[in-house]
Design an enzyme around this catalytic site. Structure first.
Site, PDB file in Angstrom:
ATOM      1  N   ASP A   1       0.816  -1.219   0.000  1.00  0.00           N
ATOM      2  CA  ASP A   1       0.000   0.000   0.000  1.00  0.00           C
ATOM      3  C   ASP A   1       0.848   1.265   0.000  1.00  0.00           C
ATOM      4  OD1 ASP A   1       0.695  -0.768   2.691  1.00  0.00           O
ATOM      5  OD2 ASP A   1      -0.736   0.725   3.432  1.00  0.00           O
ATOM      6  N   ASP A  38       8.576   4.524  -1.144  1.00  0.00           N
ATOM      7  CA  ASP A  38       7.932   3.869   0.011  1.00  0.00           C
ATOM      8  C   ASP A  38       6.710   3.132  -0.458  1.00  0.00           C
ATOM      9  OD1 ASP A  38       7.044   3.118   2.505  1.00  0.00           O
ATOM     10  OD2 ASP A  38       6.449   5.129   3.107  1.00  0.00           O
ATOM     11  N   GLU A  65      -0.169  -0.985   5.601  1.00  0.00           N
ATOM     12  CA  GLU A  65       0.917  -0.610   6.502  1.00  0.00           C
ATOM     13  C   GLU A  65       0.851   0.861   6.850  1.00  0.00           C
ATOM     14  OE1 GLU A  65       4.908   0.823   7.750  1.00  0.00           O
ATOM     15  OE2 GLU A  65       3.756   1.454   5.999  1.00  0.00           O
TER      16      GLU A  65
END
Lengths: 351, 351
Positions: free
Chosen positions: B70, B94, B124
């Site tokens: 995610d 990220d 997350e």
């Protein structure tokens, strides 16, 4: 159906108990329309959730008696309850007591000494563009024709002249997004509103005298929103402020003032309604003042008298509720004030 | 279907272009599951939007390589675009570059020198209770058994030990509702958060050294909400703060600290995850450090190494992204760093 033959005090409670938060007035508007429609001396019209009822007796003067059906959001203060002389509940003071008095007049006075137009409208408590009176003035201006209007907003049984203006503005603070674990790479826009709030906390509100009546301004945050996600330094935060201004300022001047207060910040205006100067020098207003009695004072809250003023209809505020209780959780109305108000209005329309 | 035979750089771009904001990872999880399911040397399991794939070669050691699928909300930064050596877009750093490296290893190394478990999980970036790794640890703890874990969060190609803890708290200010035209009868809760913001603006973040690595804390507002209606003085305003704390503090001590900072205000904790001390003294961690090289440093962002620590699996952060770019609109990843990371991991699993 609402029973308009019952006492004005129990009628008020019955109306309060029909929840009608702005935008959800349909059930109450339907009940009002049905009750008025059953009265043979009235012609009833409807636009959205606004109900207009008129006598047509060919009198020399026509007066308009108006009230809004909506309330601010319920806050664990319904159903209504009576304690001694007080009726508690959402909308008791602002302004279902006034609506009840108007409905009683509609039912009890089939042959008033002046033709009467009753207006019960929606969405007064929210953005100006959704206001039922705005819509009717645009779509059916003829329904609102009158020589004088009484808006039964809460005034504690005193005639209140004029009204303060109101505007809303968004004060925007921007920053720079970053992961909140490394916040020093971002600029936190929520932290950035501290000086906006400091200016609001330091603000000294004016209390000017206009046409003999003293007003009292206010500048307040009514909303704040900011935040992207729980782990992101937010890059935007908006403080929504509401400025209530005295009738010695026009809407344009009021906006300039707000820009000055928040100098250095991005300010955008979202909503505004002008103030109205006290209209008590008009002959028809003077007749009403004489009938009801008492010492007129300034209206602090914005009311639709400003809309009537814009239509060329002189208007005053007069109603049984206490304006200081409006929008508070503990809102109530004095039952004896409702009866007093009903009697004064009855005298005015029959003597 | 994702083509795992393509270069790791174009694979990264392909994964970035499958939007997968937290809670909406299904499309990407389906593609990952299909791609891994086509590899005969892997056993693939699925729980919600989490995909787990394992070799079963009977090696003496099992290592776990993990990444979350995610991203934070898209902010006009998709689809991805390449400028020179940089790939721009939401989730590049990220942590889809790390996910791409892990997927390449899964496809390219059918007979690794250690058994490998690959974990690709959801949620997350949001509340801990929705985290896919939390769910799998509860429902399928056996899937996560390993001697050592590498979490491919962005570290700029450096091994990062431990991680800071994180907690969120709501700081509540109450007031008293009133009509905004008569604001002096109310108490404005939004105005009342000024001292909360003043404390945040004055806050001096600690930078403690723990087990030889320097951490850097932060205390920030990540949300603010207040307001009832545009004409009501609000009686409630909540500032949501996020405290990132070094691993010399437990979650309980961190909460105490936040209570102290906001002494006099009502503070309630909504979410929290403990820090993890640097785990680099463990022999398996040391082997990984030797293979990859470089000087380990402290991990500032909270990562799921703390969850692996809680399961008894020593874990480090290591990935090609730059952690300073995470969650920023201009997020990017260096294409050559992705290739370097792929090569280092390949060496570790094959030499």
């Amino acid at each position: 159906m609402l029973d308009l033959t019952q006492d004005v005090r129990t009628l008020t409670a019955a109306i309060v108990d029909v929840e009608s938060v702005s935008g959800a007035e349909r059930v109450l508007a339907d009940e009002v329309e049905r009750a008025l429609g059953a009265l043979p001396h009235l012609t009833v019209d409807r636009s959205g959730e606004t109900v207009v009822a008129r006598t047509a007796l060919g009198r020399a003067e026509r007066v308009l008696i108006a009230g809004h059906l909506d309330t601010v959001p319920v806050h664990a203060n319904l159903p209504s309850r009576v304690e001694g002389d007080l009726l508690y509940g959402c909308g008791t003071s602002d302004m279902k007591a006034g609506v009840a008095v108007a409905l009683k007049l509609a039912a009890m006075v089939p042959e008033p000494n002046r033709d009467v137009t009753f207006v019960f409208y929606d969405c007064e408590e929210i953005e100006a563009e959704r206001n039922g009176l705005t819509r009717v003035a645009r779509d059916h201006a003829g329904w609102l024709a009158a020589d004088f209007a009484v808006l039964m907003e809460p005034t504690d049984g005193v005639i209140e002249g004029g009204c303060q203006g109101t505007l809303r503005a968004d004060v925007l603070v921007t920053g720079k997004r970053a992961h909140s674990a490394r916040s020093w790479f971002g600029v936190n826009a929520i932290h950035g509103i501290e000086p906006v709030l400091a200016r609001l906390n330091a603000y000294q509100a004016r209390q000017p005298v206009v046409d003999g009546l003293r007003y009292h301004e206010g500048l307040n945050a009514v909303g704040v929103r900011g935040g992207v996600a729980g782990n992101v330094i937010p890059d935007s935060c908006v403080v929504t402020v509401n400025y209530r201004f005295a009738p010695d300022l026009g809407l344009t001047e009021a906006r300039e003032h707000v820009r000055e207060v928040f100098d250095g910040f991005e300010v955008s205006f979202t909503d505004g309604a002008p103030a109205a100067r006290p209209g008590l020098t008009h002959p028809v207003a003077a007749a009403f003042t004489a009938a009801v009695g008492g010492e007129p004072r300034a209206k602090l809250g914005w009311t639709d008298v400003a809309r009537f003023a814009a239509l060329g209809v002189p208007a005053v505020n007069y109603g049984p509720g206490d304006p200081n209780l409006a929008h508070q959780q503990g809102e109530y109305v004095s039952l004896s004030k409702i009866v007093e108000s009903e009697r004064a209005m009855l005298d005015w329309l029959t003597k």
